[in-house]
Design an enzyme around this catalytic site. Structure first.
Site, short mmCIF file in Angstrom:
data_model
loop_
_atom_site.label_atom_id
_atom_site.label_comp_id
_atom_site.label_asym_id
_atom_site.label_seq_id
_atom_site.Cartn_x
_atom_site.Cartn_y
_atom_site.Cartn_z
N TYR A 1 3.61 -14.32 -13.88
CA TYR A 1 2.61 -13.36 -13.40
C TYR A 1 1.20 -13.83 -13.72
CZ TYR A 1 0.34 -8.83 -12.63
OH TYR A 1 -0.48 -7.81 -12.19
N VAL A 2 1.00 -14.28 -14.96
CA VAL A 2 -0.33 -14.77 -15.35
C VAL A 2 -0.73 -15.99 -14.53
CG1 VAL A 2 -1.65 -15.78 -17.24
CG2 VAL A 2 -0.20 -13.80 -17.68
N ALA A 3 0.20 -16.90 -14.29
CA ALA A 3 -0.10 -18.07 -13.47
C ALA A 3 -0.53 -17.65 -12.07
CB ALA A 3 1.12 -18.99 -13.41
N ALA B 1 0.80 -1.23 0.00
CA ALA B 1 0.00 0.00 0.00
C ALA B 1 0.83 1.28 0.00
CB ALA B 1 -0.94 0.01 1.21
N SER B 2 2.12 1.18 -0.25
CA SER B 2 2.96 2.38 -0.17
C SER B 2 2.87 3.26 -1.42
CB SER B 2 4.42 2.00 0.08
OG SER B 2 4.93 1.22 -0.99
N ARG B 3 2.38 2.71 -2.52
CA ARG B 3 2.29 3.50 -3.75
C ARG B 3 1.29 2.87 -4.70
NH1 ARG B 3 8.26 2.18 -6.34
NH2 ARG B 3 8.11 -0.09 -6.23
N SER C 1 -5.76 -9.43 -12.15
CA SER C 1 -5.37 -8.73 -13.38
C SER C 1 -6.15 -9.30 -14.55
CB SER C 1 -3.88 -8.90 -13.63
OG SER C 1 -3.53 -8.40 -14.91
N LYS D 1 -1.93 -14.81 -11.12
CA LYS D 1 -3.22 -14.14 -11.13
C LYS D 1 -4.36 -15.09 -11.47
CE LYS D 1 -1.63 -10.15 -9.91
NZ LYS D 1 -1.93 -9.62 -8.56
#
Length: 248
Positions: free
Chosen positions: A156-158, A14-16, A143, A160
């Protein structure tokens, strides 16, 4: 009275970016917010300061969500300072992109550890307190590529796509205890990452998007707020797509 008054929310990563926008949105609705970060302490403290300047309550908490021990310690610290979380937003995520034949084991494992294992560790930790309350809202940030796939992002896809299945399964397990579990699947959101893309790539994205524009972090924060608020109390096990019509 604000809709999230007296609720406790924990937002990971949650920092950015999206996480920052979510933390500020939930705090504006009355929630006491734990701002999780792994490395960006300065930015996390700035988020806390912004929330407090607006009259809200927040704390910064360092933890790598890919570590089960650090997640356990994080929840203990949040419970001691703010109370048992009513709302968990699993936003923390990383990318280490490459084509399948060039991707090494470490880069694959690192993304799975943070994006998928991290969500599992946090949901498991949050569920205990939520079950005692017989109330809870868990929102996983997924995503669009978890549905469409995307070349060069097999890890990344795996992560998500796995998060979608995890969302539905935990919703099925926890519904009888009053815990709602949903996910938000952003499309391409205007950020530091998309700012660095070439004009050709940006135009390609816009051509795939019905609204012909990139989304904003506030678009995602609004979707998360809906799922965290009483307005969505009869919604669980669902994916809310926020992608401007990029994926139907």
């Amino acid at each position: 009275m604000k809709k999230l008054q007296d609720k406790v929310a924990l937002v990971t990563g949650a920092s950015r970016g999206i996480g920052r926008a979510i933390a500020i949105k939930l705090a504006a609705a009355g929630a006491k917010v734990a701002v999780n970060y792994a490395r960006s302490e300065k930015e996390a403290l700035e988020v806390v300061a912004e929330i407090e300047a607006a009259g809200g309550v927040a704390m910064a908490i360092k933890a790598s969500v890919g570590s089960s021990d650090e997640v356990k310690a994080m929840f203990e610290a949040v419970e001691k300072t703010l109370g048992v979380p009513d709302i968990l937003v699993n936003n923390a995520g990383i990318t280490k992109d490459n084509l399948l034949i060039r991707m090494n084991d470490d880069d694959f494992d690192a993304v799975i550890d943070t994006n998928l294992n991290g969500a599992f560790y946090c949901m498991r930790a949050a569920a205990k307190g939520m079950m005692k309350k017989r109330y809870g809202k868990i929102i996983n940030i997924s995503s669009v590529v978890g549905f469409s796939g995307n070349a060069g992002q097999v890890n990344y896809v795996a992560s998500k796509a796995g998060l979608h299945g995890m969302t539905k399964t935990v919703a099925a397990e926890m519904g009888g205890r009053g815990i709602r579990v949903n996910s938000v699947a952003p499309g391409f959101i205007k950020s530091e990452m998309t700012d660095s893309l070439s004009d050709d790539i940006k135009n390609g994205i816009l051509n795939q998007t019905l609204l012909k524009s990139l989304g904003t972090v506030d678009d995602i924060a609004a979707a998360v707020y809906f799922l965290a608020s009483p307005d969505s109390d009869y919604v669980t096990g669902q994916v809310l797509h926020v992608n401007g019509g990029m994926y139907l």
